[in-house]
Scaffold this active site. Structure first.
Site, PDB file in Angstrom:
ATOM      1  N   SER A 138     -23.307  -3.102   6.780  1.00 32.84           N
ATOM      2  CA  SER A 138     -23.838  -3.979   5.570  1.00 32.84           C
ATOM      3  C   SER A 138     -23.079  -3.293   4.262  1.00 32.84           C
ATOM      4  O   SER A 138     -23.814  -3.108   3.136  1.00 32.84           O
ATOM      5  CB  SER A 138     -25.335  -3.809   5.296  1.00 32.84           C
ATOM      6  OG  SER A 138     -25.814  -4.655   6.427  1.00 32.84           O
ATOM      7  N   SER A 140     -21.469  -4.867   2.505  1.00 30.95           N
ATOM      8  CA  SER A 140     -21.631  -6.052   1.319  1.00 30.95           C
ATOM      9  C   SER A 140     -23.037  -6.050   0.871  1.00 30.95           C
ATOM     10  O   SER A 140     -23.226  -6.245  -0.479  1.00 30.95           O
ATOM     11  CB  SER A 140     -21.033  -7.291   2.005  1.00 30.95           C
ATOM     12  OG  SER A 140     -21.885  -7.754   3.070  1.00 30.95           O
ATOM     13  N   ASP A 194     -30.064  -7.793   5.608  1.00 35.89           N
ATOM     14  CA  ASP A 194     -29.315  -6.522   5.230  1.00 35.89           C
ATOM     15  C   ASP A 194     -29.809  -6.226   3.557  1.00 35.89           C
ATOM     16  O   ASP A 194     -29.875  -5.060   3.051  1.00 35.89           O
ATOM     17  CB  ASP A 194     -28.031  -6.796   5.090  1.00 35.89           C
ATOM     18  CG  ASP A 194     -27.512  -7.233   6.496  1.00 35.89           C
ATOM     19  OD1 ASP A 194     -28.119  -7.028   7.538  1.00 35.89           O
ATOM     20  OD2 ASP A 194     -26.382  -7.988   6.477  1.00 35.89           O
TER      21      ASP A 194
HETATM   22  C1  GLA Z   1     -25.404  -9.724   9.992  1.00 36.32           C
HETATM   23  C2  GLA Z   1     -26.245 -10.392   8.976  1.00 36.32           C
HETATM   24  C3  GLA Z   1     -27.793 -10.489   9.130  1.00 36.32           C
HETATM   25  C4  GLA Z   1     -28.081 -10.530  10.656  1.00 36.32           C
HETATM   26  C5  GLA Z   1     -27.191  -9.509  11.470  1.00 36.32           C
HETATM   27  C6  GLA Z   1     -27.621  -9.873  12.969  1.00 36.32           C
HETATM   28  O1  GLA Z   1     -25.594  -8.323   9.513  1.00 36.32           O
HETATM   29  O2  GLA Z   1     -25.813 -10.290   7.625  1.00 36.32           O
HETATM   30  O3  GLA Z   1     -28.309 -11.404   8.407  1.00 36.32           O
HETATM   31  O4  GLA Z   1     -28.136 -11.794  11.016  1.00 36.32           O
HETATM   32  O5  GLA Z   1     -25.741  -9.895  11.103  1.00 36.32           O
HETATM   33  O6  GLA Z   1     -28.919  -9.498  13.267  1.00 36.32           O
END
Ligand code: GLA
Length: 416
Positions: A138, A140, A194
């Protein structure tokens, strides 16, 4: 000795110094302030957020830093320590589709706050990060959340609270703005886990988030006292959410929920009577043409993963509450099999990372995040973490993959 590439987190001071330096080089002088926000890992509950389910993430120590000064006009000028191209534009012209690349995450947050009625104007900002990019951790959301708390602070929106006393209700508003930035400006229709992890976590705790109503509880995350550690393995296999696979999984789940007459699959998970007949009802819906060309077997497996992972969040919550931390390991491995075989979002590198870690003694492991690359986690005995990491490095070398990176995860602080 096998070389293990540990991906170090910067200290808060180092991150602030680095980003201030970039700011000074580009804009001259000191910024009004610096802010930062963490990447996340997720212990359990994957691809459940957009199904109204439960997730169990935590904030990493790895953070994205922003140095920012507000402007009196609506011009935005931004530079990044990781990107060669700066971006400059007028916030008044920002609209979905008008900004591409990394800048969409930054401009998107300001745009979304304005859309929500907040008086946000232009700014000069530098960003830099030690959250590995494209690692499924994450980066982003960390970028969005760092900009969100910075704008909250300089424009006096009163939403984030302080580091010592975060304002969770206000942070929910910031989460919403970050989600809109990601969905509408960056074009990735993700589920919100995230952004919540980055803004609503608490240091030392896992965040148990109910994506149906956004309610949270903080669950102590202390592996060390049981002699355990969570090893994060960045496979460095390219990972990209802004592609068709994530959207396709989401669309299948939404079609299944519609066919079952519920708003989200979570409602099935919560209703034993509905859960007991769910596959029969999917079969009937398939016969009636509810899934178009998509095979019943595929739809059923996608649903089975979602229902299974929501249940596994409950199981892990109970195990942690009872101090049976080591028993979380096999639950992670079960989740990996489900993500690999039923949800089909794993890849060879992720499977190898999990298999090699377990073969070397890990108590369990699984891929994290959206999948198709990115990172895996493995629950290990702290004393064996180095040896298990070395075994994964060797397995990757043997398979001809580039060397993975590693972190020992600890639950860090949210954005501030
Ligand atoms: C990505 C997305 C989240 C979630 C995950 C899987 O990180 O940004 O929102 O859906 O995949 O759990």
């Amino acid at each position: 000795m096998t070389h293990i590439d540990w991906i170090d987190a910067w200290s808060l001071e180092e991150g602030a110094a680095r980003v201030s330096k970039i700011y000074a080089e580009v804009f001259g002088g000191d910024p009004t302030g610096t802010w930062s926000a963490p990447g996340r890992a997720n212990l359990i509950g994957e691809h459940t957020d957009y199904n109204g389910g439960l997730v169990f993430p935590f904030a990493l120590l790895h953070r994205t830093y922003v140095a920012l000064t507000p402007r009196t006009d609506s011009i935005v000028r931004i530079v990044s320590g990781q990107e060669s191209m700066p971006w400059e534009g007028d916030l008044s012209d920002a609209a979905p589709g008008s900004v591409s690349g990394w800048a969409a995450y930054v401009v998107g947050v300001a745009w979304a706050l304005r859309e929500a009625g907040y008086d946000v104007r232009g700014f000069d900002a530098a960003v830099t990060s030690c959250v590995p990019y494209g690692a499924g951790l994450s980066s982003s959301a960390a970028l969005e959340a760092s900009v969100a708390v910075a704008l909250d602070s300089v424009y006096g929106l009163g939403l984030g609270g302080t580091r010592e006393e975060p304002n969770d209700d206000g942070r929910k508003v910031l989460v919403e703005a970050c989600i809109r930035a990601e969905r509408e400006m960056a074009g990735a229709n993700t589920g919100g886990m995230d952004q919540s992890a980055s803004l609503r976590s608490r240091e030392g705790y896992l965040l148990l988030l109910d994506c149906l109503d956004q309610s949270i509880s903080h669950v102590p995350f202390d592996l060390e006292s049981s002699g355990l550690a969570l090893l994060v393995i960045d496979t460095r296999a390219p990972h990209q959410l802004v592609d068709g696979q994530y959207a396709a999984r989401r669309a299948t789940c939404e079609a299944a929920a519609r066919a079952l007459g519920v708003g989200t699959l979570r409602e099935i998970a919560d209703d034993p009577a509905a859960a007991s007949v769910v596959y029969d009802r999917l079969a009937q819906a398939s016969t009636d043409g509810a899934f178009g060309d998509e095979a019943l077997d595929v739809v059923s497996r996608r649903v089975r993963h979602v229902l299974g992972d929501i249940e596994r969040v409950h199981v892990v919550e109970r195990l942690l509450a009872e101090g049976r931390t080591a028993e979380v390991g096999p639950v992670l491995t079960e989740a990996h099999a489900s993500l690999r075989d039923d949800y089909e979002v794993s890849c060879d590198e992720l499977d190898l990372a999990v298999d090699a870690a377990i073969a070397a003694g890990a108590l369990g492991g699984r891929m994290v995040g959206g999948g198709f690359g990115g990172s895996a986690i493995a629950l290990v005995k702290l004393s064996e973490a180095d040896a298990i990491a070395a075994a994964v490095v060797e397995a990757f070398a043997g398979a001809g993959y580039s060397a993975p990176g590693f972190m020992i995860a600890a639950a860090g602080a949210p954005a501030f």
